[in-house]
Design an enzyme around this catalytic site. Structure first.
Site, PDB file in Angstrom:
ATOM      1  N   ASP A  67      27.750  -9.697 -72.724  1.00 41.86           N
ATOM      2  CA  ASP A  67      26.632 -10.627 -72.497  1.00 41.86           C
ATOM      3  C   ASP A  67      25.767 -10.729 -73.750  1.00 41.86           C
ATOM      4  O   ASP A  67      25.890  -9.923 -74.670  1.00 41.86           O
ATOM      5  CB  ASP A  67      25.788 -10.209 -71.270  1.00 41.86           C
ATOM      6  CG  ASP A  67      25.443  -8.728 -71.224  1.00 41.86           C
ATOM      7  OD1 ASP A  67      25.663  -8.018 -72.213  1.00 41.86           O
ATOM      8  OD2 ASP A  67      24.935  -8.279 -70.178  1.00 41.86           O
ATOM      9  N   ASP A 142      18.384  -4.536 -60.563  1.00 47.28           N
ATOM     10  CA  ASP A 142      18.568  -5.423 -59.407  1.00 47.28           C
ATOM     11  C   ASP A 142      20.039  -5.518 -59.000  1.00 47.28           C
ATOM     12  O   ASP A 142      20.422  -6.384 -58.218  1.00 47.28           O
ATOM     13  CB  ASP A 142      17.977  -6.819 -59.681  1.00 47.28           C
ATOM     14  CG  ASP A 142      18.654  -7.531 -60.854  1.00 47.28           C
ATOM     15  OD1 ASP A 142      19.645  -6.984 -61.396  1.00 47.28           O
ATOM     16  OD2 ASP A 142      18.203  -8.632 -61.220  1.00 47.28           O
ATOM     17  N   HIS A 144      22.653  -6.078 -61.021  1.00 46.42           N
ATOM     18  CA  HIS A 144      23.515  -7.023 -61.738  1.00 46.42           C
ATOM     19  C   HIS A 144      24.521  -6.334 -62.649  1.00 46.42           C
ATOM     20  O   HIS A 144      24.291  -5.258 -63.163  1.00 46.42           O
ATOM     21  CB  HIS A 144      22.703  -8.069 -62.524  1.00 46.42           C
ATOM     22  CG  HIS A 144      21.903  -7.549 -63.671  1.00 46.42           C
ATOM     23  ND1 HIS A 144      20.660  -8.040 -63.980  1.00 46.42           N
ATOM     24  CD2 HIS A 144      22.152  -6.600 -64.596  1.00 46.42           C
ATOM     25  CE1 HIS A 144      20.200  -7.417 -65.043  1.00 46.42           C
ATOM     26  NE2 HIS A 144      21.076  -6.528 -65.443  1.00 46.42           N
ATOM     27  N   GLU A 149      22.916 -12.373 -62.291  1.00 45.03           N
ATOM     28  CA  GLU A 149      21.734 -12.064 -61.491  1.00 45.03           C
ATOM     29  C   GLU A 149      22.015 -12.290 -59.999  1.00 45.03           C
ATOM     30  O   GLU A 149      23.001 -12.948 -59.647  1.00 45.03           O
ATOM     31  CB  GLU A 149      20.563 -12.944 -61.947  1.00 45.03           C
ATOM     32  CG  GLU A 149      20.131 -12.688 -63.395  1.00 45.03           C
ATOM     33  CD  GLU A 149      19.405 -11.347 -63.596  1.00 45.03           C
ATOM     34  OE1 GLU A 149      19.716 -10.364 -62.899  1.00 45.03           O
ATOM     35  OE2 GLU A 149      18.514 -11.296 -64.468  1.00 45.03           O
TER      36      GLU A 149
HETATM   37  C1  GLP Z   1      20.941  -5.626 -69.027  1.00 47.98           C
HETATM   38  C2  GLP Z   1      22.342  -6.002 -69.433  1.00 47.98           C
HETATM   39  C3  GLP Z   1      23.387  -5.330 -68.600  1.00 47.98           C
HETATM   40  C4  GLP Z   1      23.073  -3.864 -68.466  1.00 47.98           C
HETATM   41  C5  GLP Z   1      21.769  -3.697 -67.771  1.00 47.98           C
HETATM   42  C6  GLP Z   1      21.341  -2.248 -67.632  1.00 47.98           C
HETATM   43  O1  GLP Z   1      20.342  -6.559 -68.218  1.00 47.98           O
HETATM   44  N1  GLP Z   1      22.535  -7.398 -69.403  1.00 47.98           N
HETATM   45  O2  GLP Z   1      24.655  -5.555 -69.179  1.00 47.98           O
HETATM   46  O3  GLP Z   1      24.087  -3.217 -67.738  1.00 47.98           O
HETATM   47  O4  GLP Z   1      20.746  -4.370 -68.468  1.00 47.98           O
HETATM   48  O5  GLP Z   1      20.699  -1.853 -68.785  1.00 47.98           O
HETATM   49  P1  GLP Z   1      20.282  -0.379 -69.093  1.00 47.98           P
HETATM   50  O6  GLP Z   1      21.567   0.322 -69.434  1.00 47.98           O
HETATM   51  O7  GLP Z   1      19.370  -0.474 -70.275  1.00 47.98           O
HETATM   52  O8  GLP Z   1      19.642   0.178 -67.885  1.00 47.98           O
END
Ligand code: GLP
Length: 272
Positions: A67, A142, A144, A149
């Site tokens: 992403d 959330d 995702h 989302e």
């Molecule tokens: C972001 C990314 C995701 C990731 C998520 C969790 O929104 N788009 O790919 O898995 O956050 O992030 P973190 O690892 O910082 O908790």
């Protein structure tokens, strides 16, 4: 589903890195799908250590980013410019410390002139490379996957997605705030591989750590499959699944005893 629980973030990250390294050793020209976020940082650092100290060879590995924010991005061929792109994150945490070849790094281009067309081409590139052997994933607060989302179709393809307020808040804290960037300047859209596109990988490695992920991890793994928790699509995945958690992230799971027992019986990496 192999659910691996380790006491600490460092231990779970070492396990996750071992899994990725195992894939690279089994298939030196494997295709990796790479996640960004605070979760995989220690995994990438361990992979870098393995490259430097144990000769883990990335020279034939191909990577596809999962992403990217819309409106930011980097060209690996151009001089360094400060930005908060996920491409930059992976460059700093992994690419620049290994012998991965530039031409084997595929990035979602947050600066693409025609993002919709770009998404189609990106999926074509994944197909041309033979598909993703091992997809790394985190999970948002959330629920995702990537930037899918709540409400994203579980068959969704790579596309532009609007970010929820919660994701903006979470990611502002983790990335933008540290860089001194005002909240208003944070991108509100992203390019994301779709859930359906993610499910086409051969193997999935999902990671989560910390108490704040506990409820959503339990919902994704043990709750009903729902587009409101897009990571729950893991329950529909046909390939090899490993979920690596620290104790805190695993603390709301109901079947922990079973997962620990299962790991003892089947203590080996599992790829398809
Ligand atoms: C972001 C990314 C995701 C990731 C998520 C969790 O929104 N788009 O790919 O898995 O956050 O992030 P973190 O690892 O910082 O908790």
């Amino acid at each position: 589903m192999n659910i691996i629980i380790r006491d600490t973030y460092q231990e779970m990250s070492r396990y996750a890195a071992g899994l990725v390294a195992s894939m690279i050793r089994q298939k030196p020209d494997c295709v990796l799908g790479l996640a960004t976020g605070s979760t995989p940082i220690a995994t990438y650092r361990e992979l870098v250590r393995m490259h430097k100290e144990e000769g883990l060879d990335f020279s034939q590995v191909k990577t596809f980013n999962l992403d990217e924010y819309l409106g930011v991005g980097m060209d690996l061929g151009k001089p360094y410019e400060m930005d908060q792109s996920y491409a930059r994150f992976l460059y700093e945490e992994l690419f620049r410390h290994t012998n991965i070849r530039k031409e084997n790094i595929f990035l979602l281009d947050g600066l693409a002139k025609d993002p919709d067309e770009f998404c189609k081409v990106y999926e074509e590139e994944i197909k041309k490379s033979g598909g993703i052997d091992l997809q790394l994933l985190g999970i948002g607060c959330d629920g995702h996957w990537a930037f899918n989302e709540p409400g994203s179709s579980l068959a969704s393809r790579t596309r532009v997605e609007a970010l929820t307020k919660q994701t903006l808040d979470d990611n502002y804290e983790s990335f933008y705030k540290k860089a001194g960037i005002p909240r208003e300047q944070m991108p509100h859209f992203a390019i994301t591989m779709g859930v359906g596109a993610i499910l086409e990988a051969r193997n999935i490695l999902m990671m989560a750590n910390g108490r704040k992920k506990a409820v959503v991890v339990a919902k994704a793994i043990e709750g009903p499959v729902t587009s409101l928790i897009t990571a729950s699509a893991i329950q529909l995945f046909r390939g090899g699944i490993t979920v690596v958690l620290d104790r805190e992230a695993a603390s709301e799971l109901k079947y922990t005893e079973h997962y620990l027992h299962r790991e003892k019986l089947k203590n080996e990496f599992f790829f398809q």
